[in-house]
Design a protein around this motif. Sequence first.
Motif, PDB file in Angstrom:
ATOM      1  N   VAL A   1     -80.251  52.641   3.061  1.00  0.00           N
ATOM      2  CA  VAL A   1     -79.505  51.780   3.956  1.00  0.00           C
ATOM      3  C   VAL A   1     -78.133  52.370   4.268  1.00  0.00           C
ATOM      4  O   VAL A   1     -77.520  52.083   5.280  1.00  0.00           O
ATOM      5  CB  VAL A   1     -79.388  50.387   3.301  1.00  0.00           C
ATOM      6  CG1 VAL A   1     -78.391  49.521   4.015  1.00  0.00           C
ATOM      7  CG2 VAL A   1     -80.742  49.711   3.266  1.00  0.00           C
ATOM      8  N   ASP A   2     -77.673  53.249   3.415  1.00  0.00           N
ATOM      9  CA  ASP A   2     -76.359  53.834   3.665  1.00  0.00           C
ATOM     10  C   ASP A   2     -76.358  54.826   4.820  1.00  0.00           C
ATOM     11  O   ASP A   2     -75.328  55.419   5.129  1.00  0.00           O
ATOM     12  CB  ASP A   2     -75.798  54.466   2.391  1.00  0.00           C
ATOM     13  CG  ASP A   2     -76.643  55.643   1.914  1.00  0.00           C
ATOM     14  OD1 ASP A   2     -77.527  56.085   2.666  1.00  0.00           O
ATOM     15  OD2 ASP A   2     -76.434  56.108   0.787  1.00  0.00           O
ATOM     16  N   GLY A   3     -77.499  55.025   5.443  1.00  0.00           N
ATOM     17  CA  GLY A   3     -77.557  55.830   6.655  1.00  0.00           C
ATOM     18  C   GLY A   3     -77.841  57.299   6.407  1.00  0.00           C
ATOM     19  O   GLY A   3     -77.856  58.079   7.346  1.00  0.00           O
ATOM     20  N   THR A   4     -78.085  57.649   5.186  1.00  0.00           N
ATOM     21  CA  THR A   4     -78.357  59.065   4.921  1.00  0.00           C
ATOM     22  C   THR A   4     -79.789  59.255   4.459  1.00  0.00           C
ATOM     23  O   THR A   4     -80.435  58.344   3.947  1.00  0.00           O
ATOM     24  CB  THR A   4     -77.436  59.615   3.813  1.00  0.00           C
ATOM     25  OG1 THR A   4     -77.661  58.843   2.634  1.00  0.00           O
ATOM     26  CG2 THR A   4     -75.991  59.514   4.215  1.00  0.00           C
ATOM     27  N   ILE A   5     -80.253  60.457   4.685  1.00  0.00           N
ATOM     28  CA  ILE A   5     -81.532  60.875   4.139  1.00  0.00           C
ATOM     29  C   ILE A   5     -81.201  62.061   3.237  1.00  0.00           C
ATOM     30  O   ILE A   5     -80.462  62.962   3.652  1.00  0.00           O
ATOM     31  CB  ILE A   5     -82.488  61.313   5.258  1.00  0.00           C
ATOM     32  CG1 ILE A   5     -82.723  60.150   6.219  1.00  0.00           C
ATOM     33  CG2 ILE A   5     -83.807  61.802   4.691  1.00  0.00           C
ATOM     34  CD1 ILE A   5     -82.976  60.606   7.623  1.00  0.00           C
ATOM     35  N   ARG A   6     -81.700  62.024   2.047  1.00  0.00           N
ATOM     36  CA  ARG A   6     -81.387  63.111   1.129  1.00  0.00           C
ATOM     37  C   ARG A   6     -82.652  63.846   0.728  1.00  0.00           C
ATOM     38  O   ARG A   6     -83.702  63.222   0.544  1.00  0.00           O
ATOM     39  CB  ARG A   6     -80.655  62.575  -0.102  1.00  0.00           C
ATOM     40  CG  ARG A   6     -79.209  62.224   0.215  1.00  0.00           C
ATOM     41  CD  ARG A   6     -78.582  61.387  -0.853  1.00  0.00           C
ATOM     42  NE  ARG A   6     -77.481  60.595  -0.313  1.00  0.00           N
ATOM     43  CZ  ARG A   6     -76.191  60.947  -0.394  1.00  0.00           C
ATOM     44  NH1 ARG A   6     -75.852  62.058  -0.987  1.00  0.00           N
ATOM     45  NH2 ARG A   6     -75.261  60.188   0.119  1.00  0.00           N
ATOM     46  N   VAL A   7     -82.509  65.118   0.611  1.00  0.00           N
ATOM     47  CA  VAL A   7     -83.636  65.968   0.256  1.00  0.00           C
ATOM     48  C   VAL A   7     -83.423  66.438  -1.169  1.00  0.00           C
ATOM     49  O   VAL A   7     -82.331  66.894  -1.522  1.00  0.00           O
ATOM     50  CB  VAL A   7     -83.720  67.182   1.207  1.00  0.00           C
ATOM     51  CG1 VAL A   7     -85.013  67.934   0.971  1.00  0.00           C
ATOM     52  CG2 VAL A   7     -83.623  66.720   2.641  1.00  0.00           C
ATOM     53  N   TRP A   8     -84.461  66.290  -1.952  1.00  0.00           N
ATOM     54  CA  TRP A   8     -84.349  66.606  -3.374  1.00  0.00           C
ATOM     55  C   TRP A   8     -85.385  67.651  -3.739  1.00  0.00           C
ATOM     56  O   TRP A   8     -86.536  67.568  -3.308  1.00  0.00           O
ATOM     57  CB  TRP A   8     -84.574  65.345  -4.210  1.00  0.00           C
ATOM     58  CG  TRP A   8     -83.707  64.199  -3.800  1.00  0.00           C
ATOM     59  CD1 TRP A   8     -83.964  63.313  -2.806  1.00  0.00           C
ATOM     60  CD2 TRP A   8     -82.456  63.832  -4.346  1.00  0.00           C
ATOM     61  NE1 TRP A   8     -82.944  62.410  -2.690  1.00  0.00           N
ATOM     62  CE2 TRP A   8     -81.994  62.706  -3.641  1.00  0.00           C
ATOM     63  CE3 TRP A   8     -81.656  64.355  -5.374  1.00  0.00           C
ATOM     64  CZ2 TRP A   8     -80.778  62.085  -3.918  1.00  0.00           C
ATOM     65  CZ3 TRP A   8     -80.473  63.723  -5.661  1.00  0.00           C
ATOM     66  CH2 TRP A   8     -80.021  62.611  -4.931  1.00  0.00           C
TER      67      TRP A   8
ATOM     68  N   MET B   1     -88.767  66.084  -2.318  1.00  0.00           N
ATOM     69  CA  MET B   1     -88.831  64.668  -2.003  1.00  0.00           C
ATOM     70  C   MET B   1     -87.711  64.343  -1.032  1.00  0.00           C
ATOM     71  O   MET B   1     -86.624  64.911  -1.098  1.00  0.00           O
ATOM     72  CB  MET B   1     -88.660  63.905  -3.318  1.00  0.00           C
ATOM     73  CG  MET B   1     -88.406  62.444  -3.211  1.00  0.00           C
ATOM     74  SD  MET B   1     -88.300  61.717  -4.846  1.00  0.00           S
ATOM     75  CE  MET B   1     -86.593  61.986  -5.220  1.00  0.00           C
ATOM     76  N   VAL B   2     -87.990  63.453  -0.105  1.00  0.00           N
ATOM     77  CA  VAL B   2     -86.898  62.930   0.726  1.00  0.00           C
ATOM     78  C   VAL B   2     -86.746  61.452   0.443  1.00  0.00           C
ATOM     79  O   VAL B   2     -87.724  60.729   0.246  1.00  0.00           O
ATOM     80  CB  VAL B   2     -87.119  63.140   2.238  1.00  0.00           C
ATOM     81  CG1 VAL B   2     -86.981  64.588   2.611  1.00  0.00           C
ATOM     82  CG2 VAL B   2     -88.437  62.591   2.683  1.00  0.00           C
TER      83      VAL B   2
END
Lengths: 301, 990
Positions: A292-299, A287-288
């Motif tokens: 709003v904090d400007g990051t994209i995280r990959v899970w 999942m990505v």
Amino acid sequence: MSGERERLPSTEVNVLKGHEGAVLAARFNGNGEYCLSCGKDRTIRLWNPHRGIHIKTYKSHGREVRDVHVTQDNSKLCSCGGDRQVFYWDVATGKVIRKFRGHDSEVNSVKFNEYSTVVVSAGYDQSLRAWDCRSHSTEPIQIINTFSDSVMSVSLTKTEIIAGSVDGTVRTFDIRMGRETSDQLGQPVNCISLSNDGNCLLASCLDSTLRLLDRGTGELLQEYKGHTCKSFKMDCCLTNSDAHVIGGSEDGYIYFWDLVDASVVSKFRAHSSVVTSVSYHPKDSCMVTASVDGTIRVWKS
Amino acid sequence: MDGDDEDMVFYGTRIQAEDDVSSRKKKSVAEAAGQLRTLPSWKQEVRDEEGRRRFHGAFTGGYSAGYYNSVGSKEGWTPSTFTSSRKNRAELKQQSIANFLDEDEKTEMEDRSLGTSMQFDTFGFTAVELAKKQADKEHQQRPSAIPGPVPDEMVAPVTESIGVKLLLKMGWRRGRSIKESQTTSLYDKRREARKAFLALAPDAKEQTGGPDLEDEDVADGHTINVDQSTKTTPVYVLNPKQDLHGLGYDPYKHAPEFREKKRLRVSDNNEKGRRKPLSFQDSLFGFKSGRVAPGFGIGALEELDVEDVDVYAPGYDFEETYQIEDIEDPSGPGPGNVKMLDNKQHGILLGFKAASVADYQLERFNPPLIPKDFTLHHKFSAPLEIGYKVCEVPPPEVPPPEDNNLKVLIEGVATLVARCGILFEDLSREKNRSNPLFAFLSGGNGHEFYKRKLWEERQKHNDKTKQQSDSKVSQSAQKMTAESRGRILGEKPLERSSRDLTPPIPSVSSADTANLQFDLSNTFTQPASQSQLPEVAKPFLHDPAKQERFEQFLKEKYRGGLRVIDAGEASKMSEAARARERLEFESTAEVIAKGNSGKESKTPSLLLADVLASSGLQFTASIEKSKGTNDGVQPEANMYPRREEYQWRPSPLLCKRFDLIDPFMGKPPPAPRPRNKMESFMFMPDSSKSAKVGESLNMDKDLLFTDQPSKERAMEPTEDLIEVAEVENVERPVDLYKAIFSDDSDEEGESTNPSQVDDPERKIEAANTTLSRLIAGDFLESLGKELGLEVPPDLPYSESKASVPNAQKQSSDAKGERDGLQPCGQSSNSAAVGGISADNESSHDVKEVDRQKNSELLPANATIKKDGGESEKPKKDGTSKRVYQHGTSSSSEGDSSRKHRRHIQRSRSIVNETSSSSDDYEDRHRSRSKKKDKGSSRDGGSRSGSKHHRRHKHKHKRKESPSGSRHGSERERKERREAKKEGHKYSARG
């Protein structure tokens, strides 16, 4: 991933940093190899989420980019945003092939159809517009303006255009039947997401509730609560097996609900701020999330 | 010399002798001195320094005579107004009357125009002028201090405008703001407050010396003043040049933000911590809007919009407010002159020093001593009075005096006294001491009654004022318990309460009763029905949410004024549902009100049910419906999700792109969803018809625009008419009027691509249909009258058509044909077959038929034109004309318009059919008349008329075959006629 118990992606694998300012959407491509993101910095970025690599940046939008979608063959992109236009990009060269102008206001969502011949965009001007990618016509093929408020999200099936609007309706336009089906939910609809079997529709409403509708009958199957969703456009989705419902929250949490009994299976803090977008890998348990904090995280699980 | 002269060759001019030159110079000087002045200007000559006349050459004016030999200016003749029209073409000069006036006229105009007189001196200019003059005069009289002429500019006498003078007199000084009074007043106030504070704290005063405080105050005040003045009137502060830029160069001319930045940096260096630094970015973008998303701005050419505000930013930003506080007037003094200002801030004028000992001292007094037994408790007088009055033992009730006048008088006085106070009583008593009528004031007749009345009035008055003074819970009401009020209102008290309530009852006397009832009737008339409601009826008991809304509605209804938009549940309902419910509520409320006023034995809810049932299906239906939806989805009155379905038409291209078959392929565009009820009501009755009309119209158009069928239509107008009449009465007029009034090409465009855009038009069409039907009916009728024919109504018309027996038709045909030949014969100058009457008839008929054509054949517009051309233009093909005439004239006889028309058709078709086999003709003819089949008639006339005629002409002899006797005779005649015509033609040719 149809194991006896689907493992939920809750381990952070990568953080994709690069956007300045809020990331408004993150989407996997058709086969889940890449991911696209767009944000307030007017750029669209192409990533390899699995390796955490930034591949390309697409710049041409004049204002924030709100949504992006890529064709099945990964050759074209479409994006939309605050500049009231829908951009049709060539993925490889990064050049804009066409700009579809016509929306009177910001465009909230875009989608390609199955054959990537039509782009359907949903705008703040209470309309859906279908744009032709084949011809050079600048006029929309069709304008649907039966909505009475901003259209937030659009989804396409092979034969239908489904869109959710702030007027509290989810409208399904069946092209084959020539029929419009309007499901009144009574709450502004933020985002709609189809289940993988296509029978159900998940609608994220602004009363901090996700609602699962039976598409055939329009029945309300389940409501998912617990998260906060009151003022931002936030995505929701279902897992590949349709066993869980995933939604972001305004406090940066990610919620997993059981589809059937609507219990919160899992929740964890993924971001420091509003989670704007959640996208699930088409095949794997991955999942990505964008925030709003400007990051994209990959899970991953 | 002479010889030399001859031998030598000279070039150039000889240098003139010195004396020669000097003499000429002298002369010129003399001339310049003397002559030039005396001579008229046009005679003067221009000479150079050497005294030579300047020679320009033959073409440029010969000897130069100044500019007097050209024009009166140095530049020559260059009109000042001339501008090249090539460059600035359309430059329009503002012209005024002054442009066209001569000098003298202008002065005249100026004399007439208004202007300020010398005495009027707003800004002191004239005063300056006068002073100057005065100074001049004085200067002439006495020798000046400075020897020699002193330039006026250097020693300008100074005066001041009267305004400045006045201000100065009022205490204003230069460099101060006029607003000063405000600040001083503010300052005064502050000082006053401080004084009061000091007075309250006597200890503090002992410790800190009064003068010290005063000094501080004074200093404060002055700083305020100085600040104020520097802001309002410009004070020239010298900025020391600290940078290395050139003089007058301002690097921040176009970027003032940077100046601020620089200034701040400098000031930071100077005094650390005095001010917190502004972030550079903030100062750059701060002026645009507060909350732009960080990291990226928008383009230079774009305006900040609502959507550019960073919605994701945290809600509060303290920086911004801080910044606003800190920002100074940019026009204010720079950092360099802070010190200069500091000097001033001591509040002393330049050149003065603060006195070491202040003469002026404020005298202070000790606060009054508070008595020892003083309690810090204040009693308010007004409520006391009221309380007193309420508690006052009322005078006993007295029967009013017998004299009615007196009673009225007493009452009036009592009211007035109650309103205006006891003073009024005294006044009136004094005034009317002698008047026996006012004896009641001083204890005479009716005094008791007056006392009583006055008391009552006072009570009333008090209550009223209480109400006015916004105290919702009135005093008397507070004192009264529910039971006592119930007693007053005449309610039957419960056992217990009446037992308990023995003490307060005396206070609630009969007077109070009167009061309360009076008040109640005044204030609670409207809400009475509302208050009664709860016990009365809950008409929507089955639906608590609705009941709630109903109650809300009632409340709102009686409140009046602007209504708040329904909150909560009602807002979730659709507009229509809400409107419907509102109607329902209104009627219900009415019913309830009626039930109350009528005091009927029926319980209101029952009554309500009755009325609901009787007042129409609408309400009950809606009730049922809402119930249905409620029950269907969720028991808790949750109406969502609710599904509605509409027809939706995807565009064909969309279907194509989605690789789907257009569900509406080939279908007419669907009727658009009615936007509101009204629309649907208006168009509902016609919608079915309009659809039909639309289709038939399309069909008609098809006919029209394929070439040959249109011909056919032109040839057989009656048949078409019959058909149309049978299919739909409406159609004929629509056809007719459309053909007349609308443009063909437009229609084609519309009909070929039927889209949703057409719909409104179609609707209008449908609406017009009924109208035009009526009009067209009238039109046809009048036409029939003109023809002297009777026009039966539409329906019998078509029937009679159908029922005309064949034989009769045939006979009539024969007759028509026979008759038809006559005019032809006549026209071809053959031996007269018909009589004069026939002639007349035929000519008359031609006209009539023309008219008929105009009216009936018009739908086929193009063909009409052709026909017209045929009939009007002399054709090369004579026969065609003949035949045509024959056709038309055949209609000369006939007893009804039906037959009449059919004749035309018949005879024409005969003409057409003669080319084909005659047997065929007969059959087809019959079948057509029976079936009225369009298709057959179409194929019958599939060839163009003119061709027909030509072919007919040629084939006629060949094709002669014996068929029916009737035809035979006809043929014979025709042949004869043709032969004649041919002959005629040939003769014409030859």
